[in-house]
Design an enzyme around this catalytic site. Sequence first.
Site, PDB file in Angstrom:
ATOM      1  CG  ASP A 198      -0.136  -0.309   2.544  1.00 37.38           C
ATOM      2  OD1 ASP A 198       0.758   0.215   2.715  1.00 37.38           O
ATOM      3  OD2 ASP A 198      -0.876  -0.667   3.368  1.00 37.38           O
ATOM      4  CG  ASN A 203      -9.891  -0.593  10.904  1.00 37.99           C
ATOM      5  OD1 ASN A 203      -8.843  -1.093  10.784  1.00 37.99           O
ATOM      6  ND2 ASN A 203      -9.950   0.672  10.602  1.00 37.99           N
ATOM      7  CG  HIS A 255      -6.531  -1.593   8.080  1.00 34.87           C
ATOM      8  ND1 HIS A 255      -6.413  -0.053   8.593  1.00 34.87           N
ATOM      9  CD2 HIS A 255      -5.035  -1.759   8.378  1.00 34.87           C
ATOM     10  CE1 HIS A 255      -5.213   0.325   8.881  1.00 34.87           C
ATOM     11  NE2 HIS A 255      -4.457  -0.763   8.980  1.00 34.87           N
ATOM     12  CD  GLU A 264      -9.055   1.843   6.889  1.00 35.78           C
ATOM     13  OE1 GLU A 264      -9.056   0.728   7.745  1.00 35.78           O
ATOM     14  OE2 GLU A 264      -8.804   3.044   7.233  1.00 35.78           O
TER      15      GLU A 264
HETATM   16  C1  GLP Z   1      -1.082   0.648   8.383  1.00 41.19           C
HETATM   17  C2  GLP Z   1      -0.887   0.020   7.075  1.00 41.19           C
HETATM   18  C3  GLP Z   1      -0.726  -1.379   7.008  1.00 41.19           C
HETATM   19  C4  GLP Z   1      -0.226  -2.078   8.454  1.00 41.19           C
HETATM   20  C5  GLP Z   1      -1.228  -1.631   9.271  1.00 41.19           C
HETATM   21  C6  GLP Z   1      -0.705  -1.949  10.947  1.00 41.19           C
HETATM   22  O1  GLP Z   1      -2.089   1.467   8.348  1.00 41.19           O
HETATM   23  N1  GLP Z   1      -1.512   0.481   5.910  1.00 41.19           N
HETATM   24  O2  GLP Z   1      -0.230  -1.959   6.010  1.00 41.19           O
HETATM   25  O3  GLP Z   1       0.029  -3.463   8.283  1.00 41.19           O
HETATM   26  O4  GLP Z   1      -1.670  -0.255   9.526  1.00 41.19           O
HETATM   27  O5  GLP Z   1       0.369  -1.384  11.296  1.00 41.19           O
HETATM   28  P1  GLP Z   1       1.373  -1.577  12.637  1.00 41.19           P
HETATM   29  O6  GLP Z   1       2.105  -2.946  12.348  1.00 41.19           O
HETATM   30  O7  GLP Z   1       2.053  -0.262  12.864  1.00 41.19           O
HETATM   31  O8  GLP Z   1       0.426  -1.888  13.688  1.00 41.19           O
END
Ligand code: GLP
Length: 242
Positions: free
Chosen positions: A67, A136, A138, A143
């Site tokens: 992403d 959440n 995702h 989302e």
């Molecule tokens: C972000 C990214 C995701 C990531 C997720 C979790 O918004 N778009 O690709 O896996 O949230 O992030 P974290 O590993 O910092 O908890």
Amino acid sequence: MQRQIFDDYESLSSAAADLVLETVRQNPGAVLCFATGNTPVGTYRQLIEKARARQADFSQCFCFGLDEWVGVPPEKSGTCHQILHEQLFKPLGIRGTQVHLFDGMTDDISAECRRMNEMIRQKGGIDLMLVGIGLNGHIGFNEPGCSPELEAHDQELHESTLASGQHYFNEPTPIAKGLTLGLAQVRAARTVLLLANGAGKASIIQKALEGPVTPEVPASHLQQHEGAVVMMDKAAAAQLTQ
Ligand code: GLP
């Protein structure tokens, strides 16, 4: 879907790094996809150490980025571009020609998404996709409410994603939208490795793994994926009932 629970973040990261290395050892031309966020930082660190120690060869693999933030210049600290190049591709000796990432600065989002979809098809699909999970539920920027049939698309980001998103930047950065591979591409990946650590993820992990499969919890779709492997530390697994 397989579950693996580890004592701590280090052992989780080590096992995740081993799975990436084993994938590339068995198939040097493997097509990989990587997420950013805090969760995979330890995996990437261990992957680099182990790859050096084992003289792993990444010269034939191909890497996609999961992403990207829309409208943030790629060189800015906190973008998927910057993080993946600095934390992973450069240390592993992966060349620019072996990588395809979203261009978050595009002025034609549909064309950018078509380019991504086409590239994934051209490479024969994704062998191993490493993802985290948002608070959440995702995956990438899929989302809650996202159709499981979508391929690459842009996405208005939810409040919680915008709030946690700011932590990845070293200065306040306007963000509103993301570009992401869609759940159809997550579901089509031969192996999906979902990583989760820390007590903060315990509640969403329980919903994603044991709750109903629903677009409201995008990661719940992995319950129906035979090639899904969920690696968690004990803290993230603490609310699982089975
Ligand atoms: C972000 C990214 C995701 C990531 C997720 C979790 O918004 N778009 O690709 O896996 O949230 O992030 P974290 O590993 O910092 O908890």
